[in-house]
Design a protein around this motif. Structure first.
Motif, PDB file in Angstrom:
ATOM      1  N   UNK A  13       6.043   1.907  -0.243  1.00 50.81           N
ATOM      2  CA  UNK A  13       4.952   1.291   0.520  1.00 50.81           C
ATOM      3  C   UNK A  13       3.726   2.191   0.524  1.00 50.81           C
ATOM      4  N   UNK A  14       3.936   3.483   0.766  1.00 49.51           N
ATOM      5  CA  UNK A  14       2.802   4.420   0.735  1.00 49.51           C
ATOM      6  C   UNK A  14       2.161   4.480  -0.643  1.00 49.51           C
ATOM      7  N   UNK A  15       3.000   4.534  -1.684  1.00 46.52           N
ATOM      8  CA  UNK A  15       2.473   4.585  -3.046  1.00 46.52           C
ATOM      9  C   UNK A  15       1.658   3.326  -3.343  1.00 46.52           C
ATOM     10  N   UNK A  16       2.170   2.166  -2.941  1.00 41.35           N
ATOM     11  CA  UNK A  16       1.485   0.904  -3.210  1.00 41.35           C
ATOM     12  C   UNK A  16       0.152   0.826  -2.480  1.00 41.35           C
ATOM     13  N   UNK A  18      -1.750   3.342  -1.521  1.00 44.11           N
ATOM     14  CA  UNK A  18      -2.677   4.276  -2.176  1.00 44.11           C
ATOM     15  C   UNK A  18      -3.113   3.779  -3.542  1.00 44.11           C
ATOM     16  N   UNK A  19      -2.202   3.173  -4.283  1.00 44.67           N
ATOM     17  CA  UNK A  19      -2.520   2.667  -5.614  1.00 44.67           C
ATOM     18  C   UNK A  19      -3.544   1.528  -5.541  1.00 44.67           C
ATOM     19  N   UNK A  20      -3.337   0.601  -4.625  1.00 42.64           N
ATOM     20  CA  UNK A  20      -4.284  -0.514  -4.471  1.00 42.64           C
ATOM     21  C   UNK A  20      -5.633   0.006  -3.997  1.00 42.64           C
ATOM     22  N   UNK A  21      -5.626   0.967  -3.078  1.00 42.52           N
ATOM     23  CA  UNK A  21      -6.880   1.531  -2.586  1.00 42.52           C
ATOM     24  C   UNK A  21      -7.661   2.196  -3.722  1.00 42.52           C
ATOM     25  N   UNK A  22      -6.974   2.943  -4.566  1.00 47.20           N
ATOM     26  CA  UNK A  22      -7.643   3.571  -5.717  1.00 47.20           C
ATOM     27  C   UNK A  22      -8.215   2.517  -6.657  1.00 47.20           C
ATOM     28  N   UNK A  40     -21.028 -12.432  -3.301  1.00 48.24           N
ATOM     29  CA  UNK A  40     -20.377 -12.797  -2.047  1.00 48.24           C
ATOM     30  C   UNK A  40     -18.867 -12.966  -2.130  1.00 48.24           C
ATOM     31  N   UNK A  41     -18.363 -13.804  -3.072  1.00 51.96           N
ATOM     32  CA  UNK A  41     -16.917 -13.992  -3.148  1.00 51.96           C
ATOM     33  C   UNK A  41     -16.152 -12.705  -3.486  1.00 51.96           C
ATOM     34  N   UNK A  42     -16.717 -11.879  -4.336  1.00 51.83           N
ATOM     35  CA  UNK A  42     -16.056 -10.617  -4.690  1.00 51.83           C
ATOM     36  C   UNK A  42     -16.032  -9.683  -3.488  1.00 51.83           C
ATOM     37  N   UNK A  43     -17.146  -9.610  -2.775  1.00 49.90           N
ATOM     38  CA  UNK A  43     -17.205  -8.756  -1.586  1.00 49.90           C
ATOM     39  C   UNK A  43     -16.196  -9.238  -0.534  1.00 49.90           C
ATOM     40  N   UNK A  44     -16.088 -10.560  -0.363  1.00 52.76           N
ATOM     41  CA  UNK A  44     -15.111 -11.099   0.596  1.00 52.76           C
ATOM     42  C   UNK A  44     -13.686 -10.751   0.165  1.00 52.76           C
ATOM     43  N   UNK A  45     -13.421 -10.817  -1.133  1.00 49.82           N
ATOM     44  CA  UNK A  45     -12.101 -10.444  -1.640  1.00 49.82           C
ATOM     45  C   UNK A  45     -11.790  -8.979  -1.401  1.00 49.82           C
ATOM     46  N   UNK A  46     -12.769  -8.125  -1.623  1.00 48.25           N
ATOM     47  CA  UNK A  46     -12.583  -6.684  -1.392  1.00 48.25           C
ATOM     48  C   UNK A  46     -12.320  -6.417   0.090  1.00 48.25           C
ATOM     49  N   UNK A  47     -13.061  -7.093   0.962  1.00 48.81           N
ATOM     50  CA  UNK A  47     -12.840  -6.916   2.399  1.00 48.81           C
ATOM     51  C   UNK A  47     -11.457  -7.415   2.808  1.00 48.81           C
ATOM     52  N   UNK A  48     -10.993  -8.489   2.187  1.00 52.89           N
ATOM     53  CA  UNK A  48      -9.652  -8.999   2.471  1.00 52.89           C
ATOM     54  C   UNK A  48      -8.597  -7.983   2.059  1.00 52.89           C
ATOM     55  N   UNK A  52      -5.994  -6.043   4.514  1.00 51.62           N
ATOM     56  CA  UNK A  52      -4.544  -6.048   4.295  1.00 51.62           C
ATOM     57  C   UNK A  52      -3.994  -4.632   4.160  1.00 51.62           C
ATOM     58  N   UNK A  53      -4.744  -3.735   3.539  1.00 46.73           N
ATOM     59  CA  UNK A  53      -4.312  -2.340   3.442  1.00 46.73           C
ATOM     60  C   UNK A  53      -4.265  -1.681   4.818  1.00 46.73           C
ATOM     61  N   UNK A  54      -5.215  -2.012   5.668  1.00 45.64           N
ATOM     62  CA  UNK A  54      -5.215  -1.456   7.023  1.00 45.64           C
ATOM     63  C   UNK A  54      -3.985  -1.939   7.790  1.00 45.64           C
ATOM     64  N   UNK A  55      -3.653  -3.215   7.640  1.00 43.85           N
ATOM     65  CA  UNK A  55      -2.460  -3.751   8.303  1.00 43.85           C
ATOM     66  C   UNK A  55      -1.214  -3.074   7.749  1.00 43.85           C
ATOM     67  N   UNK A  56      -1.147  -2.940   6.435  1.00 44.96           N
ATOM     68  CA  UNK A  56       0.014  -2.292   5.813  1.00 44.96           C
ATOM     69  C   UNK A  56       0.135  -0.845   6.269  1.00 44.96           C
TER      70      UNK A  56
END
Length: 70
Positions: A13-16, A18-22, A40-48, A52-56
């Motif tokens: 979970x930690x590796x995943x 960090x990997x997604x964040x990178x 706009x759509x790309x920025x919204x996707x990045x924020x999503x 999700x990373x913050x929740x994880x």
């Protein structure tokens, strides 16, 4: 052929996270460190993804607290 890396679910979970964040950082940052201009759509996707990373990350912190309480 190399052997796959074995991780505990917690370490995976930690590796995943960090990997997604990178990967997200690589998508939104130019080589000189400035932020890329996103539509706009790309920025919204990045924020999503970041949300999700913050929740994880919070769930991993709770799991760590429960694990260390034992």
């Amino acid at each position: 052929m190399s052997q796959p890396t074995t991780r505990t679910p917690y370490d995976h979970a930690l590796w995943l996270i960090n990997s997604v964040d990178e990967g997200v950082n690589g998508m939104v940052t130019l080589t000189d460190g400035r932020l890329r201009d996103l539509d706009g759509p790309t920025a919204a996707g990045v924020l999503t993804v970041r949300s999700n990373l913050a929740i994880a990350s919070a769930l991993v912190a709770v799991a760590e607290a429960l694990r260390s309480a034992r």
